[in-house]
Scaffold this motif. Structure first.
Motif, PDB file in Angstrom:
ATOM      1  N   LYS A 138      32.099 -11.309 -28.692  1.00  0.00           N
ATOM      2  CA  LYS A 138      31.398 -11.434 -27.419  1.00  0.00           C
ATOM      3  C   LYS A 138      30.945 -12.858 -27.136  1.00  0.00           C
ATOM      4  O   LYS A 138      30.617 -13.192 -26.005  1.00  0.00           O
ATOM      5  CB  LYS A 138      30.195 -10.494 -27.379  1.00  0.00           C
ATOM      6  CG  LYS A 138      30.594  -9.039 -27.233  1.00  0.00           C
ATOM      7  CD  LYS A 138      29.376  -8.168 -27.036  1.00  0.00           C
ATOM      8  CE  LYS A 138      29.801  -6.722 -26.830  1.00  0.00           C
ATOM      9  NZ  LYS A 138      28.644  -5.859 -26.601  1.00  0.00           N
TER      10      LYS A 138
ATOM     11  N   ARG B 191      37.473 -11.835 -22.605  1.00  0.00           N
ATOM     12  CA  ARG B 191      37.943 -11.353 -23.909  1.00  0.00           C
ATOM     13  C   ARG B 191      39.290 -10.648 -23.795  1.00  0.00           C
ATOM     14  O   ARG B 191      40.180 -10.849 -24.626  1.00  0.00           O
ATOM     15  CB  ARG B 191      36.910 -10.418 -24.537  1.00  0.00           C
ATOM     16  CG  ARG B 191      35.643 -11.122 -24.953  1.00  0.00           C
ATOM     17  CD  ARG B 191      34.767 -10.260 -25.840  1.00  0.00           C
ATOM     18  NE  ARG B 191      34.554  -8.900 -25.381  1.00  0.00           N
ATOM     19  CZ  ARG B 191      33.545  -8.488 -24.636  1.00  0.00           C
ATOM     20  NH1 ARG B 191      32.634  -9.367 -24.213  1.00  0.00           N
ATOM     21  NH2 ARG B 191      33.423  -7.229 -24.308  1.00  0.00           N
ATOM     22  N   ASN B 192      39.456  -9.851 -22.762  1.00  0.00           N
ATOM     23  CA  ASN B 192      40.739  -9.160 -22.583  1.00  0.00           C
ATOM     24  C   ASN B 192      41.862 -10.139 -22.270  1.00  0.00           C
ATOM     25  O   ASN B 192      42.988  -9.963 -22.734  1.00  0.00           O
ATOM     26  CB  ASN B 192      40.631  -8.094 -21.495  1.00  0.00           C
ATOM     27  CG  ASN B 192      39.890  -6.878 -21.967  1.00  0.00           C
ATOM     28  OD1 ASN B 192      39.947  -6.529 -23.149  1.00  0.00           O
ATOM     29  ND2 ASN B 192      39.178  -6.231 -21.059  1.00  0.00           N
TER      30      ASN B 192
ATOM     31  N   SER C  45      33.871  -9.241 -20.773  1.00  0.00           N
ATOM     32  CA  SER C  45      35.030  -8.407 -21.091  1.00  0.00           C
ATOM     33  C   SER C  45      36.313  -8.909 -20.420  1.00  0.00           C
ATOM     34  O   SER C  45      37.394  -8.794 -20.994  1.00  0.00           O
ATOM     35  CB  SER C  45      34.768  -6.953 -20.700  1.00  0.00           C
ATOM     36  OG  SER C  45      34.547  -6.848 -19.305  1.00  0.00           O
TER      37      SER C  45
END
Length: 111
Positions: free
Chosen positions: A45, A53-54, A50
């Motif tokens: 994190k 990160r994806n 998100s």
């Protein structure tokens, strides 16, 4: 083949070798079998939300797919850990870093 369970990731981290680069950290474990190589991807994190990160994981999967087309990783478990710079670096620089990490870990690559 993929590493999916936490215990598999922990096994690679505890028993394998770690090769950090500027865009990816490679954890690699040589197994004593001739089964197909397995790979797992993770991004903390600290890298971002998100969406970030994806995107980092997608870039890492793309790098792995490109390298795996020409190479066989039998008997090897790998974990690719994304960094903040993985999001910003050019794709070919990430490929170069990953190739260097594999070379440093003793994996022989085809061109």
């Amino acid at each position: 083949m993929r590493l999916k369970k936490r215990v598999q990731f922990l096994n690679v981290a505890a028993n394998g070798q770690k090769v950090p680069t500027s865009s990816v950290v490679l954890q690699l474990l040589h197994r004593n079998d001739c089964e197909a190589g397995r790979v797992g991807f993770t991004v903390t994190k600290k890298v971002g939300n998100s969406v970030v990160r994806n995107r980092v994981k997608r870039r890492l999967r793309g790098v792995m797919q490109e390298i795996a087309q020409k190479n066989s990783f039998q008997g090897i478990d790998m974990v690719m850990i994304g960094r903040k710079s993985t999001f910003e670096k050019p794709y070919q620089a990430i490929v170069k870093d990953f190739r260097w990490a594999l070379h440093k870990a003793g994996v022989v690559l085809n061109k």
